[in-house]
Design an enzyme around this catalytic site. Structure first.
Site, PDB file in Angstrom:
ATOM      1  N   ASN A   1      48.851  40.375  35.335  1.00 24.61           N
ATOM      2  CA  ASN A   1      47.793  40.280  34.329  1.00 24.61           C
ATOM      3  C   ASN A   1      47.566  41.662  33.727  1.00 24.61           C
ATOM      4  OD1 ASN A   1      47.335  37.542  34.885  1.00 24.61           O
ATOM      5  ND2 ASN A   1      45.906  38.034  36.540  1.00 24.61           N
TER       6      ASN A   1
ATOM      7  N   VAL B   1      41.417  44.222  38.502  1.00 21.90           N
ATOM      8  CA  VAL B   1      41.646  45.434  39.292  1.00 21.90           C
ATOM      9  C   VAL B   1      42.700  46.277  38.565  1.00 21.90           C
ATOM     10  CG1 VAL B   1      42.362  46.374  41.512  1.00 21.90           C
ATOM     11  CG2 VAL B   1      41.064  44.228  41.436  1.00 21.90           C
TER      12      VAL B   1
ATOM     13  N   HIS C   1      49.496  45.300  39.824  1.00 20.59           N
ATOM     14  CA  HIS C   1      49.835  44.389  40.917  1.00 20.59           C
ATOM     15  C   HIS C   1      50.543  43.177  40.373  1.00 20.59           C
ATOM     16  CE1 HIS C   1      45.733  43.577  39.501  1.00 20.59           C
ATOM     17  NE2 HIS C   1      45.990  42.300  39.736  1.00 20.59           N
TER      18      HIS C   1
ATOM     19  N   HIS D   1      51.151  39.252  41.200  1.00 19.82           N
ATOM     20  CA  HIS D   1      50.709  38.096  41.995  1.00 19.82           C
ATOM     21  C   HIS D   1      51.942  37.258  42.333  1.00 19.82           C
ATOM     22  CE1 HIS D   1      46.301  38.232  40.821  1.00 19.82           C
ATOM     23  NE2 HIS D   1      46.810  38.914  39.813  1.00 19.82           N
TER      24      HIS D   1
HETATM   25  P1  AMP Z   1      43.694  40.577  38.564  1.00 24.10           P
HETATM   26  O1  AMP Z   1      42.690  39.606  38.031  1.00 24.10           O
HETATM   27  O2  AMP Z   1      45.097  40.289  38.079  1.00 24.10           O
HETATM   28  O3  AMP Z   1      43.295  42.022  38.371  1.00 24.10           O
HETATM   29  O4  AMP Z   1      43.778  40.285  40.103  1.00 24.10           O
HETATM   30  C1  AMP Z   1      43.036  40.974  41.062  1.00 24.10           C
HETATM   31  C2  AMP Z   1      43.159  40.184  42.316  1.00 24.10           C
HETATM   32  O5  AMP Z   1      42.741  41.003  43.392  1.00 24.10           O
HETATM   33  C3  AMP Z   1      42.304  38.911  42.352  1.00 24.10           C
HETATM   34  O6  AMP Z   1      43.148  37.770  42.527  1.00 24.10           O
HETATM   35  C4  AMP Z   1      41.377  39.146  43.539  1.00 24.10           C
HETATM   36  O7  AMP Z   1      41.121  37.966  44.266  1.00 24.10           O
HETATM   37  C5  AMP Z   1      42.147  40.166  44.346  1.00 24.10           C
HETATM   38  N1  AMP Z   1      41.352  41.021  45.203  1.00 24.10           N
HETATM   39  C6  AMP Z   1      40.244  41.740  44.870  1.00 24.10           C
HETATM   40  N2  AMP Z   1      39.787  42.425  45.922  1.00 24.10           N
HETATM   41  C7  AMP Z   1      40.631  42.159  46.957  1.00 24.10           C
HETATM   42  C8  AMP Z   1      40.684  42.571  48.314  1.00 24.10           C
HETATM   43  N3  AMP Z   1      39.782  43.399  48.835  1.00 24.10           N
HETATM   44  N4  AMP Z   1      41.674  42.091  49.088  1.00 24.10           N
HETATM   45  C9  AMP Z   1      42.580  41.230  48.568  1.00 24.10           C
HETATM   46  N5  AMP Z   1      42.591  40.815  47.297  1.00 24.10           N
HETATM   47  C10 AMP Z   1      41.617  41.256  46.494  1.00 24.10           C
END
Ligand code: AMP
Length: 113
Positions: free
Chosen positions: A87, A96, A100, A102
């Site tokens: 994303n 975040v 990353h 997914h």
């Molecule tokens: P995005 O929306 O692509 O930025 O995805 C961020 C992802 O990080 C989301 O799917 C969240 O559920 C995941 N996330 C946020 N905090 C944590 C955490 N502490 N441990 C594991 N996953 C997390």
């Protein structure tokens, strides 16, 4: 570069279920899974978004995808299939700002927006 919660996971300052690690890459279970298998694969180097990937990161990004492939095989979903998603920014739904990937798997994934 701005740190995020993922830097804390890399440094083991907050818990995560880590499924893969090497010198440059870490993978852990998503805390809010959108599929039976939902793993985040991240570079340890802080790259905020796909927009910030430089040509010099090409090998690192290749390794990230290879790590995803390896995890998919280990989880037993390589044959049935899986989805890799990056994303980017607001319209991409990025929350975040530490790059990353997914890895989503474990059911037949829909494709609708
Ligand atoms: P995005 O929306 O692509 O930025 O995805 C961020 C992802 O990080 C989301 O799917 C969240 O559920 C995941 N996330 C946020 N905090 C944590 C955490 N502490 N441990 C594991 N996953 C997390």
């Amino acid at each position: 570069m701005q740190e995020t919660i993922f830097s804390k996971i890399i440094r083991r300052e907050i818990p995560a279920t880590i499924v893969y690690e090497d010198e440059e890459i870490l993978a852990f279970k998503d805390i809010n899974p959108k599929a039976p298998i939902h793993i985040l694969i991240i570079p340890k180097k802080i790259i905020p978004t796909v927009n910030d990937i430089e040509p010099s990161d090409a090998e690192l990004i290749g390794k990230l995808v290879l790590a995803a492939k390896k995890i998919a095989k280990e989880k037993g979903v390589a044959e049935n299939g899986y989805r890799l998603v990056f994303n980017c920014n607001k319209d991409g739904g990025q929350e975040v700002f530490h790059l990353h990937c997914h890895l989503l798997a474990g059911k037949k994934l829909k494709w609708e927006f």
